[in-house]
Design a protein around this motif. Structure first.
Motif, PDB file in Angstrom:
ATOM      1  N   ASN A 104       0.820  -1.209   0.000  1.00  0.00           N
ATOM      2  CA  ASN A 104       0.000   0.000   0.000  1.00  0.00           C
ATOM      3  C   ASN A 104       0.855   1.261   0.000  1.00  0.00           C
ATOM      4  O   ASN A 104       0.478   2.277  -0.577  1.00  0.00           O
ATOM      5  N   PHE A 105       2.012   1.183   0.656  1.00  0.00           N
ATOM      6  CA  PHE A 105       2.935   2.320   0.659  1.00  0.00           C
ATOM      7  C   PHE A 105       3.394   2.649  -0.758  1.00  0.00           C
ATOM      8  O   PHE A 105       3.394   3.810  -1.177  1.00  0.00           O
ATOM      9  N   ILE A 106       3.773   1.616  -1.516  1.00  0.00           N
ATOM     10  CA  ILE A 106       4.259   1.812  -2.876  1.00  0.00           C
ATOM     11  C   ILE A 106       3.120   2.150  -3.834  1.00  0.00           C
ATOM     12  O   ILE A 106       3.196   3.112  -4.602  1.00  0.00           O
ATOM     13  N   GLU A 107       2.048   1.388  -3.783  1.00  0.00           N
ATOM     14  CA  GLU A 107       1.003   1.490  -4.800  1.00  0.00           C
ATOM     15  C   GLU A 107       0.044   2.657  -4.583  1.00  0.00           C
ATOM     16  O   GLU A 107      -0.547   3.157  -5.542  1.00  0.00           O
ATOM     17  N   TYR A 108      -0.110   3.098  -3.321  1.00  0.00           N
ATOM     18  CA  TYR A 108      -1.104   4.130  -3.049  1.00  0.00           C
ATOM     19  C   TYR A 108      -0.504   5.407  -2.455  1.00  0.00           C
ATOM     20  O   TYR A 108      -0.746   6.506  -2.951  1.00  0.00           O
ATOM     21  N   TYR A 109       0.302   5.266  -1.398  1.00  0.00           N
ATOM     22  CA  TYR A 109       0.866   6.472  -0.794  1.00  0.00           C
ATOM     23  C   TYR A 109       1.769   7.225  -1.770  1.00  0.00           C
ATOM     24  O   TYR A 109       1.678   8.445  -1.904  1.00  0.00           O
ATOM     25  N   LEU A 110       2.635   6.516  -2.483  1.00  0.00           N
ATOM     26  CA  LEU A 110       3.569   7.168  -3.402  1.00  0.00           C
ATOM     27  C   LEU A 110       2.914   7.581  -4.721  1.00  0.00           C
ATOM     28  O   LEU A 110       3.542   8.237  -5.542  1.00  0.00           O
ATOM     29  N   THR A 111       1.679   7.207  -4.922  1.00  0.00           N
ATOM     30  CA  THR A 111       0.969   7.616  -6.140  1.00  0.00           C
ATOM     31  C   THR A 111      -0.274   8.429  -5.795  1.00  0.00           C
ATOM     32  O   THR A 111      -1.202   8.520  -6.574  1.00  0.00           O
ATOM     33  N   TYR A 112      -0.258   9.032  -4.627  1.00  0.00           N
ATOM     34  CA  TYR A 112      -1.429   9.740  -4.124  1.00  0.00           C
ATOM     35  C   TYR A 112      -1.886  10.831  -5.099  1.00  0.00           C
ATOM     36  O   TYR A 112      -1.079  11.513  -5.713  1.00  0.00           O
ATOM     37  N   TYR A 113      -3.199  11.007  -5.185  1.00  0.00           N
ATOM     38  CA  TYR A 113      -3.880  11.954  -6.072  1.00  0.00           C
ATOM     39  C   TYR A 113      -3.996  11.451  -7.505  1.00  0.00           C
ATOM     40  O   TYR A 113      -4.801  11.941  -8.268  1.00  0.00           O
ATOM     41  N   GLU A 118       3.089   6.777 -13.060  1.00  0.00           N
ATOM     42  CA  GLU A 118       3.760   8.000 -13.494  1.00  0.00           C
ATOM     43  C   GLU A 118       4.048   8.917 -12.304  1.00  0.00           C
ATOM     44  O   GLU A 118       5.126   9.494 -12.198  1.00  0.00           O
ATOM     45  N   TYR A 119       3.088   9.028 -11.387  1.00  0.00           N
ATOM     46  CA  TYR A 119       3.344   9.855 -10.208  1.00  0.00           C
ATOM     47  C   TYR A 119       4.366   9.200  -9.289  1.00  0.00           C
ATOM     48  O   TYR A 119       5.162   9.881  -8.639  1.00  0.00           O
ATOM     49  N   LEU A 120       4.352   7.875  -9.242  1.00  0.00           N
ATOM     50  CA  LEU A 120       5.371   7.160  -8.476  1.00  0.00           C
ATOM     51  C   LEU A 120       6.756   7.520  -8.993  1.00  0.00           C
ATOM     52  O   LEU A 120       7.678   7.791  -8.220  1.00  0.00           O
ATOM     53  N   MET A 121       6.918   7.545 -10.312  1.00  0.00           N
ATOM     54  CA  MET A 121       8.207   7.879 -10.907  1.00  0.00           C
ATOM     55  C   MET A 121       8.619   9.318 -10.592  1.00  0.00           C
ATOM     56  O   MET A 121       9.797   9.643 -10.552  1.00  0.00           O
TER      57      MET A 121
END
Length: 236
Positions: A104-113, A118-121
């Protein structure tokens, strides 16, 4: 941790309630408890309750647009065994799963909004770590290793000048001088924290050695490696 009615509460919460209410937990009604819990921290699903002293901070990350930014904390409540993310845009605390499970940290927190890679990157190198020994930091490091190229491409482009200018206009001029059309729209996305430019049929990023001072500028465009080409759907 203690369970009271439908709530999982830390020992600090339990002790403070008993101390302030002057009677043991088993004598407190559910209606009384709901009122008392307003003085503590609680997740959006109203399942877990903790105090500020129960928090172990892991990191924070600034989300949002240029004009509407929020610095959201990510932490764990070890006694409850959960991760929590704080959304300052709506004053909510969200449960991000059990400690040790970083999905969840990788898939949701780091891609929030946005909820996309792409936002993760974009965000992956913008994290402000409070605990660099945490398993979440290792998960990010592993992700970087997965996507990081072993070596860059062979091509480079350099732009040097004075009296201002912009990188986009320099690319425009470079293309025109080499017989290509220029449209001023070269950024195709972000890869591991760097904007990626498509110039002719190649992809580049702005090297960290680039610099500007007063009106002087020196921009070094470095061709990306194979993994970055593949990420954007190009064969290399």
């Amino acid at each position: 941790m203690r369970i009271l009615f439908n709530y999982k509460i830390t020992d600090r919460v339990a002790n403070q309630i008993e101390s302030e209410y002057k009677k043991p937990l088993n004598k407190i009604t559910e209606e009384e408890l709901k009122v008392l819990l307003n003085d503590f921290l609680m997740d959006s699903e109203k399942e877990y309750v903790w105090t500020e002293e129960d928090i172990h901070y892991i990191c924070s990350l600034e989300f949002g647009s240029e004009y509407d930014k929020y610095d959201n904390a990510f932490y764990e409540v070890r006694e409850l065994g959960i991760y929590i993310a704080e959304d300052w845009s709506c004053s909510q605390l969200y449960n991000y799963g059990k400690i040790g499970d970083t999905d969840n940290f990788i898939e949701y927190y780091l891609t929030y909004y946005t909820g996309n890679s792409e936002y993760l990157m974009e965000s992956i190198f913008e994290i402000d770590w409070a605990d660099e020994e945490n398993i979440c930091k290792k998960a990010v490091d592993d992700l970087i290793k997965k996507y990081e190229d072993e070596k860059d491409g062979e091509d480079t482009i350099e732009f040097h000048g004075v009296n201002g200018g912009s990188l986009e206009s320099e690319i425009d001029n470079y293309l025109k001088e080499n017989g290509y059309d220029a449209d001023g729209d070269y950024v195709i996305g972000t890869y591991l924290g760097k904007e990626i430019f498509k110039i002719k049929d190649k992809l580049y990023y702005l090297d960290d050695d680039s610099w500007t001072y007063n009106n002087e500028y020196h921009w070094y465009m470095q061709e990306v490696g194979k993994k970055c080409y593949e990420y954007f759907g190009y064969n290399k």
